[in-house]
Structures are given as C-alpha cells and as structure tokens.
Design an enzyme around this catalytic site. Structure first.
Site, PDB file in Angstrom:
ATOM      1  N   GLY A   1      42.729  37.860  39.218  1.00 21.27           N
ATOM      2  CA  GLY A   1      43.060  36.584  38.594  1.00 21.27           C
ATOM      3  C   GLY A   1      43.223  35.471  39.609  1.00 21.27           C
TER       4      GLY A   1
ATOM      5  N   ASN B   1      30.492  50.904  43.247  1.00 26.02           N
ATOM      6  CA  ASN B   1      31.920  50.618  43.336  1.00 26.02           C
ATOM      7  C   ASN B   1      32.518  51.530  44.402  1.00 26.02           C
ATOM      8  OD1 ASN B   1      34.623  50.232  43.035  1.00 26.02           O
ATOM      9  ND2 ASN B   1      34.712  50.742  40.863  1.00 26.02           N
TER      10      ASN B   1
ATOM     11  N   LYS C   1      29.748  46.867  46.166  1.00 32.11           N
ATOM     12  CA  LYS C   1      31.012  46.157  45.933  1.00 32.11           C
ATOM     13  C   LYS C   1      32.085  46.715  46.855  1.00 32.11           C
ATOM     14  CE  LYS C   1      34.051  44.631  42.193  1.00 32.11           C
ATOM     15  NZ  LYS C   1      34.214  44.630  40.736  1.00 32.11           N
TER      16      LYS C   1
ATOM     17  N   THR D   1      38.945  38.754  35.216  1.00 36.43           N
ATOM     18  CA  THR D   1      40.161  38.540  34.428  1.00 36.43           C
ATOM     19  C   THR D   1      40.051  37.385  33.429  1.00 36.43           C
ATOM     20  OG1 THR D   1      41.423  39.456  36.257  1.00 36.43           O
ATOM     21  CG2 THR D   1      42.651  38.138  34.685  1.00 36.43           C
TER      22      THR D   1
ATOM     23  N   CYS E   1      37.343  50.851  44.203  1.00 36.49           N
ATOM     24  CA  CYS E   1      38.399  50.822  43.193  1.00 36.49           C
ATOM     25  C   CYS E   1      39.699  51.310  43.829  1.00 36.49           C
ATOM     26  CB  CYS E   1      38.051  51.684  41.996  1.00 36.49           C
ATOM     27  SG  CYS E   1      39.364  51.662  40.767  1.00 36.49           S
TER      28      CYS E   1
ATOM     29  N   GLY F   1      39.303  35.671  40.765  1.00 35.81           N
ATOM     30  CA  GLY F   1      40.038  34.528  40.225  1.00 35.81           C
ATOM     31  C   GLY F   1      39.177  33.390  39.740  1.00 35.81           C
TER      32      GLY F   1
END
Ligand SMILES: Cc1cc2nc3c(=O)[nH]c(=O)nc-3n(C[C@H](O)[C@H](O)[C@H](O)COP(=O)(O)OP(=O)(O)OC[C@H]3O[C@@H](n4cnc5c(N)ncnc54)[C@H](O)[C@@H]3O)c2cc1C
Ligand SMILES: Cc1cc2nc3c(=O)[nH]c(=O)nc-3n(C[C@H](O)[C@H](O)[C@H](O)COP(=O)(O)O)c2cc1C
Ligand code: FES
Lengths: 304, 260
Positions: free
Chosen positions: A217, A125, A165, A266, A128, A244
């Site tokens: 989302g 990661n 990521k 999400t 973030c 999303g």
C-alpha cells in the site's frame, strides 16, 4: 493520440498498467474491467495445492496493510483446468505467477504453462515473504546464486517472456536484479511486499496468525520507488514497478524512476476500478505534457 | 454485487456509541438478503485505507440500513457523515442466512453489535406467518446501555429476552444461559432453528448448545477483510473442509461446518 503500448521481452502490452499478483481475481467480475489493462498477473500458483497461513491474515496499518496469506492456491492443475479457461475471452494479457520449493518445481511449472495458449508470460515469485523456501531457510530472492539458478532453469524451460519478481528485503537489490538478468530474465518486477509485523498492546499478542507478514500500500511507495530507481541503473532489461500505486500520479513517478511498466496491488481492494482509472489518467497526463509516447517517460527523471 | 454511490438518507445516533445509517439504493434494496454485508469506503483518501464491512441491518423501501458501533477511525468517520452526502459502497456481499420456510420456532441469539444483521432477519421472518408466531430474540450485552434494537425486534412481533454481564438489565450473565433455559424447558417444538451473530466465544457456545439439542444453527462470523469478495484470501475461517473465506463463503455458516 498518444502511444500507451509498451514491450516487456516478447510481450506487447496495450498499456503499461497491470493488476498485481494476489490482488485481482475472478470474484471481482464486473467490478474491474480488466480489458482496459495491459495485463493481469494471476495469484501465484505452486505445483500442488497449498493451504495458507492461520488467521488473522490481514492487519491494516498506517496507509498500508500487512498480509500473511501464505500462498494459498489451488495448484497447477486447478489453474489449467479451472482458471485459465475463464480468461479465454479476456481482452488483456495473462501473466501466470509461479513459485516452487525447488528449482525443479519452477521448471515443471514453466514447461506445462508454456503449452497453455492463454498464458502470455510468466512471473517468477522468488519473493513471497510468507513462506519459507528451501534455500538456507530463506527466500530464493535472498540468495543471488539461487535467483540466477532458478531464472536460468526457467529460461531453458520456456519460450515465454519471463519476469522475475524480487524481494525488497535485501541489502542491495541491484545484485539480485543483475543475477536475474544474467540468468536470462526478460524483466525484473520490484517490489514484493516489505516484511513487517504488528502487535496488539492490550492482548500483547501479534496481530497476524503468522506473526510476520508483508507490508503493501501507499506506506511502501517511497521504498519501492527507490528500489526501482536503483535496479533500473543496474540492469538493461525493463523493470516493472510495484508498491503503493494508488493513482496515475504514482504510476508516472514509477516510470520516471525507471519502470517500463507498473503493477497495481492493494489499490484494487480499496477501489477495484483503480487500475483502469490509472490507464485513463496516464493518457491524460501524457496529452497534457505533450508527450506522444509513454515509453519516453521511462527513466526520464530530471536530475541536476 | 455492484460498486455504487449511495446517498445517505439519515445517520442517527442510536445509543452511547451506536449509529444507524440509512442509505438510498434501489439496487441494494432489491438485491440484499438478511445476513449479507456491504463494504463501505469511509475516507476519500488513503487513511483509513481499506473498506469497512458492515452487515445489512435492515432492508427498507428504496434502500438499506446499517447499524454500527464506533470502535476506530473508520466508523468514527462514518459517524460524522451527514444526510445528503454519499458513500462508495460495494455490495451486497456474502451468503446471507438460509431461511427455511414454515419453521415454527426461530430463535435469534445476538451478542453485542451482533444484533445488527439479525434485525433484517427478523424482518424477513415476520413476513412468514408460522415463523413470525414463534420468533424469539435473545440479546446479550455488556450493560443496559449496550442493549440495542429491542424495539425493532418487538415491532416485528418477536418475544425479546435480555441479559447483561453486569445485571443492569434483564438477567445477569451470558445470553447462552437464557438459551439453555428455553431449550431445557422444552418451550420449543422440534421444528426449531437458531440464528446467531456475536463474538466468536459466544457463537461457539451457542452452537454447542444447539448441537446438544439437535437444533440446526447458523452463525454469522467476522474476520479482518481486505477485498470483501474472495480475491485476497485474507479472511479465512477453519472449517471441517479446510479454510473457507468469511467474505465469500460466509459470513453465515452452518455451525456444524466450523472447526470450533
Ligand atoms: C461481515 C462483517 C459484518 C460486520 N457487520 C458489522 C455491523 O453490522 N456493525 C458493526 O458495528 N460492525 C460490524 N462489523 C465489524 C466492523 O467491520 C468493524 O467494527 C469495523 O471495520 C471497524 O473499523 P474501524 O476503522 O472503526 O476500527 P479499527 O479497529 O480502526 O479498524 C482497523 C481495521 O480492522 C478491521 N476491523 C476492526 N474490527 C473488526 C471486526 N470486528 N471485524 C472485522 N474487521 C474488523 C477494520 O475493518 C480495519 O481494517 C462487521 C464485520 C464483518 C467482517
Ligand atoms: C493480499 C495480498 C496478496 C498477495 N499475493 C501475492 C502473490 O500471490 N504473489 C506475488 O507475487 N505477490 C503477491 N502480493 C504482492 C503484490 O503483488 C505486490 O507486489 C505488493 O502488494 C506491493 O504492491 P501494492 O503496494 O500495490 O500492493 C500480494 C499482496 C497482497 C496485499
Ligand atoms: S476479504 Fe479478501 S478474501 Fe475475504
């Protein structure tokens, strides 16, 4: 019978659908049947336990949500002693997401986790938006040199499949994807959340305790889809599409744009069964379109 | 905890902007405790996206009731639902009130929509003879048309006192004034417990009064939620032990635990 299995580096997944980091946890228990998924990516951990950001940490926006959790987690020892054993019998791949303040943190995390039987792959990661890392006061994923350096260090520290990521909050995602590839990453995951904010007009205060947060989302799907499409053209390693994805149709679109696999974030909050339903929907779609192998979808967008 | 579809038995307007909805679910009826909540999906599509947390208002034969105020898109959609339709629900969630048997005096302090979960608690207390005899409910509201659930509490045998901010019903001012009087007049025995739900400022005041009188106090908190089960770490409250999650570790906490 259609083939749903895909490969990411050395990692073989029974299908291309994973639960995204920070959005699945043991608390879901029976609500989410993870055995049906290709993999689960666990909430990002750091070397030491981390306290998150002050509340409010969540704000719902038009077809999306902002979060500013701030990488709250129990640290590496907690992962090894308390979390991984709970996944002993799980019929899915386990990917541990790691973050650090320094290159050395990443190396230590990767080395220790590589010795854990239950860890099938690592996700770095670097993106973030809710914590400030050491590099130029910004995210690692905002410095291509840092991305290259960290990926290379992790690559040397682990034989496991490494997924990097990346943050979408950059001028050109292709440069960062290429840096991760050059560093030896087996795959790229795109996207983490998009930085955003919300204000209460009545109180004139920010809606989030941390003022800014990450948007996720349905609201980010077109943005993410485009990032995947760009990155897929820039590198030869597989892309994991995130952003999303609520239903199988979204998953198909991501694969058409170039993603070899997808992660569902999400949507878990809205319906914890959605990743498993996406697997089922994907299978039906392939049968309906007489496509025998899900890998044929990857980058199969028709142009011109 | 389960994800289930529950049929709406009734969804009735219960005041200016309040609704009471009864949901059929033997599972929720059997498994819910006062103070717990459910996460309801209000829309079929993606707007509004997240589930809405609503407290268990009452546990009835074959189901539960929720009592809600229409404040935004989600609760507006809920208010338009008809009997016979069904809802996607996750529940029961959270900890619930810790009810000590045989307390002689139980004081329930509600502010605004905070009455909602306290009705279930009153129902439970009414089944314990000692507790029922000394049950008092204090309802604080903005105006007289915001005073809710008085009848339910009386049905459960509670003495009810009301205050409104504008003085249009009961005593003018804050409900904590009444609480102070009751405790100050020594109208309670040493065997007293306070349970409270309402806005954060009120809960803080209630717990300070409780502490001054050495009375154990439980508070039911609210925080914005995404998952409702403890996965997203989105609903923290600062406690003396660091952050805890309102959805999983609460929503009911011992007042002493909270870092007010
Ligand atoms: C554990 C718990 C129990 C609750 N019980 C009740 C109840 O019994 N009756 C009742 O009327 N209300 C209750 N609430 C508050 C209720 O959840 C909100 O009023 C509702 O979510 C508002 O949704 P909306 O779409 O109508 O409003 P909007 O303001 O449009 O909602 C936008 C977002 O903010 C969140 N939100 C808004 N207000 C609150 C709030 N006060 N607390 C937490 N999240 C909020 C919503 O869930 C949504 O994600 C409870 C909240 C919690 C946390
Ligand atoms: C509440 C929340 C917590 C998250 N935590 C993490 C995390 O710890 N590590 C990480 O890499 N991504 C985290 N993410 C990002 C998601 O994994 C995902 O990349 C992002 O939400 C976009 O996908 P979505 O639109 O499907 O949610 C988090 C997202 C949310 C909403
Ligand atoms: S709402 Fe997700 S942890 Fe509480």
């Amino acid at each position: 019978m259609v083939n749903l299995s895909v490969g990411i580096g050395k990692l073989k997944l029974k299908n291309p659908v994973m639960a995204a980091s920070g959005t699945w946890g043991f608390e879901y228990g029976e609500l989410a049947d993870i055995d049906r998924l290709g993999a689960v990516v666990l909430k990002t951990i750091t070397l030491k336990k981390r306290v998150g950001n002050p509340p409010p940490r969540i704000y719902e926006t038009a077809s999306g949500m902002l979060n500013s959790i701030g990488l709250e987690n129990g640290g590496l020892d907690d992962m090894i002693e308390n979390k991984l054993p709970k996944l002993d019998g799980a019929g899915t791949r386990v990917i541990v997401s790691i973050a650090g303040d320094t290159k050395d943190d990443f190396k230590k995390l990767a080395a220790r986790l590589s010795k854990c039987r239950r860890v099938d792959a690592l996700e770095l990661n670097l993106s973030c938006p809710n914590v400030v890392h050491g590099v130029d006061e910004g995210l690692f994923a905002h410095s291509e040199k840092a991305v290259y350096g960290i990926v290379k260090a992790v690559r040397e520290a682990t034989p496991l499949t490494v997924i990097t990521k990346l943050s979408p909050n950059v001028t050109d995602v292709k440069i960062f994807a290429a840096a991760a590839e050059a560093g030896g990453s087996d795959a790229i995951a795109l996207c983490n959340t998009f930085i955003g904010m919300a204000i209460d007009a009545e109180t004139m205060r920010p809606r989030l305790g941390n003022i800014i947060g990450g948007l996720s989302g349905p609201a980010i799907k077109p943005l993410s889809l485009r990032a995947v499409w760009e990155a897929a053209k820039a590198v030869d390693i597989p892309i994991v599409g995130i952003g999303g994805i609520m239903g199988w149709r979204d998953a198909v679109e991501f694969m058409l744009s170039g993603a070899a696999a997808v992660q569902v974030g999400t949507a878990n909050f809205v319906d914890p069964r959605s990743p498993a339903e996406i697997v089922r929907g994907l299978e039906k779609y392939l049968s309906k379109h007489k496509i025998g192998d899900v890998r044929k979808l990857v980058g199969a967008i028709k142009l011109g | 905890m389960k994800q289930l579809r529950a049929k709406i038995v009734s969804n009735k307007k219960a005041g200016t902007c309040f609704y009471k909805m009864r949901l059929a679910s033997a599972y929720l009826a059997a498994g819910s405790r006062p103070g717990q909540f459910v996460e309801i999906r209000c829309a079929r599509g993606e707007d509004p996206l997240l589930r809405r947390p609503l407290g268990v208002h009452n546990i009835v034969p074959g189901g539960i009731e929720v009592f809600y105020e229409v404040v935004g898109a989600g609760t507006k959609l809920l208010s338009a639902k008809r009997a016979g339709e069904s809802l996607d629900i996750i529940g029961p969630l959270g900890s619930g009130f810790d009810i000590k048997k045989g307390r002689a005096a139980n004081i329930l302090v509600a502010g605004g929509i905070g009455v909602a979960p306290l009705v279930a608690l009153a129902g439970k207390l009414s089944r314990d003879k000692t507790a029922a005899a000394g049950m008092q409910v204090l309802i604080g509201a903005k105006t007289k048309s915001h005073v809710m659930c008085e009848g339910e509490f009386r049905k459960y045998g509670a003495r009810v006192s009301v205050s409104t901010e504008d003085g249009s019903r009961g005593r003018k001012g804050f409900i904590t004034d009444i609480l102070k009087d009751i405790l100050g007049n020594g109208l309670t025995s040493g065997n007293t417990a306070i349970y409270s739900c309402g806005p954060m400022g009120m809960l803080k005041a209630v717990s300070r009064i409780a502490r001054e009188h050495g009375i154990p106090c439980q508070v039911s908190l609210e925080e914005r939620m995404a998952c409702g089960v403890g996965v997203c770490l989105g609903c923290p409250v600062k406690t003396r032990d660091g952050y805890k999650m309102v959805c999983k570790d609460g929503p009911v906490f011992n007042a002493e635990e909270i870092a007010w």
